[in-house]
Design a protein around this motif. Sequence first.
Motif, short mmCIF file in Angstrom:
data_model
loop_
_atom_site.label_atom_id
_atom_site.label_comp_id
_atom_site.label_asym_id
_atom_site.label_seq_id
_atom_site.Cartn_x
_atom_site.Cartn_y
_atom_site.Cartn_z
N GLN A 1 0.83 -1.21 0.00
CA GLN A 1 0.00 0.00 0.00
C GLN A 1 0.87 1.26 0.00
OE1 GLN A 1 -3.37 0.15 2.82
NE2 GLN A 1 -2.21 -1.45 3.87
N SER B 1 0.58 3.82 1.61
CA SER B 1 -0.09 4.47 2.75
C SER B 1 0.88 5.32 3.56
CB SER B 1 -0.71 3.40 3.65
OG SER B 1 0.25 2.39 3.95
N HIS C 1 -6.62 -0.31 -1.46
CA HIS C 1 -6.59 -0.67 -0.04
C HIS C 1 -6.27 0.53 0.86
CE1 HIS C 1 -6.23 -4.94 -1.39
NE2 HIS C 1 -6.86 -5.16 -0.27
N THR D 1 -8.81 2.75 2.86
CA THR D 1 -9.52 2.23 4.04
C THR D 1 -9.16 3.09 5.27
OG1 THR D 1 -7.75 0.63 4.45
CG2 THR D 1 -9.65 -0.15 3.20
N PHE E 1 -8.07 -6.22 11.03
CA PHE E 1 -9.28 -5.40 11.18
C PHE E 1 -9.44 -4.93 12.62
CE2 PHE E 1 -13.83 -5.14 12.27
CZ PHE E 1 -14.13 -3.98 11.56
N LYS F 1 -6.65 -2.30 13.33
CA LYS F 1 -6.85 -1.02 12.64
C LYS F 1 -8.12 -0.33 13.09
CE LYS F 1 -3.62 -1.40 8.99
NZ LYS F 1 -3.15 -1.01 7.68
N SER F 2 -9.16 -1.08 13.49
CA SER F 2 -10.35 -0.37 13.95
C SER F 2 -10.15 0.19 15.36
CB SER F 2 -11.63 -1.19 13.81
OG SER F 2 -11.44 -2.52 14.12
N ASN G 1 -14.74 1.89 8.64
CA ASN G 1 -15.59 1.83 7.45
C ASN G 1 -15.70 0.42 6.89
OD1 ASN G 1 -13.40 1.61 5.23
ND2 ASN G 1 -12.71 3.36 6.46
N GLY H 1 -14.95 -0.67 4.01
CA GLY H 1 -13.77 -1.05 3.24
C GLY H 1 -12.69 -1.67 4.13
N LEU H 2 -12.57 -1.13 5.33
CA LEU H 2 -11.58 -1.67 6.26
C LEU H 2 -11.96 -3.12 6.61
CD1 LEU H 2 -9.06 -0.65 7.82
CD2 LEU H 2 -10.58 -0.17 9.74
N THR I 1 -13.82 -5.19 4.69
CA THR I 1 -13.74 -6.11 3.55
C THR I 1 -12.36 -6.07 2.85
OG1 THR I 1 -14.67 -4.49 2.03
CG2 THR I 1 -16.22 -5.96 3.11
N TYR I 2 -11.41 -5.42 3.47
CA TYR I 2 -10.03 -5.37 2.97
C TYR I 2 -9.55 -6.75 2.49
CZ TYR I 2 -4.94 -4.22 3.55
OH TYR I 2 -3.60 -4.03 3.40
#
Length: 329
Positions: A9, A11, A43, A46, A108, A111-112, A120, A122-123, A125-126
């Motif tokens: 990524q 990122s 990605h 997200t 997940f 990161k959440s 979100n 997207g995060l 369903t990454y």
Amino acid sequence: KKTVFSAIQPSGSITLGNFLGAWRGCAAMQDEYRCIYALADLHTITVRQEPAKFRKNTLEAYALLLAFGIDVEKSLFFIQSQVPAHAQLAWVLNCYTQFGELSRMTQFKDKSAKHADNINAGLFTYPSLMAADILLYQADLVPVGIDQKQHIELARNIAERFNALYSPTFTVPEGMFPKTGAKIMSLQDPAKKMSKSDDNANGCVYVLDTPDDIMRKFKRAVTDSEARVHYAEGKDGINNLMGIYAVLTGKSYEEIEREFEGKGYGDFKEAVGQTVVEELAPIQEKFRRLIDSKDYLEACYRENAQKATAIAQRTLNKVMKKVGFLQVK
Ligand code: ATP
Ligand code: MG
């Protein structure tokens, strides 16, 4: 030839963790395998990105991976958002991936917790987008850091499930993890993995850091009070530095212990820092040349997106047909 797929990524600035865990070997694999590499920019959103910074990170990551030795004469190297099949297959695979499976993904959860104000969809369903990335190219092998092991398992499960429901469609991919260095830890908090998107820049060594910054970060690395260089449980900081030194020098932990017998952590940190600086110097030089060649870079990613689209579309077409979407002749 077996097909290798790997992505990263854009990122943030690429770290020593990314390099040692997944990308250091990318150049050497190109003769033995059919290599397909990508920047996974879909990605990246997200986590909220500032548009100008995101664009800059993407271009820099493209140049830096070329500097790692990706050779577009031998391999494909494209940008995910420029190949529409990724988002399309990801949608289909979302419908073959269970809520419970995605809920178990530790990335997940991590990161959440870190971005509690933006958990979100997207995060969540990454991993199904990542499965789409891999499965579109019928990849046999996916060289990644150990933090991606759970996602690779899920990609395998999705592929097997789809193949069983319809007929063989996807190659079931295998993760390929380095023996040492598969998980480089933060220099400031050795219980946490080194991440591009970490807020504490002192914990991360970036591949494009100046030699002074690299030395400073290693000198300040968190260790313990024992002051003896040896690999042992509870010595996360030293273990991490030994891991980095071992991958770069090819020395075993025993050899490293002997090398630093009777010496303090200061000498050891200096040696690790110096080794990293030397490893990165030629890459940084190549990067500086490439980043000034904007037209070359653009020609490169444009052409590679076209080539990738042609390959990806073949898999996507099969999937659409098998699922039962009405075909236009
Ligand atoms: P982010 O924090 O945005 O997720 P990241 O540093 O985790 O960034 P990714 O783009 O998610 O980087 O991953 C790129 C590759 O680097 C993957 O193969 C991943 O397994 C590997 N990787 C990431 N962090 C480490 C690490 N600390 N040690 C070894 N490999 C790593
Ligand atoms: Mg990551």
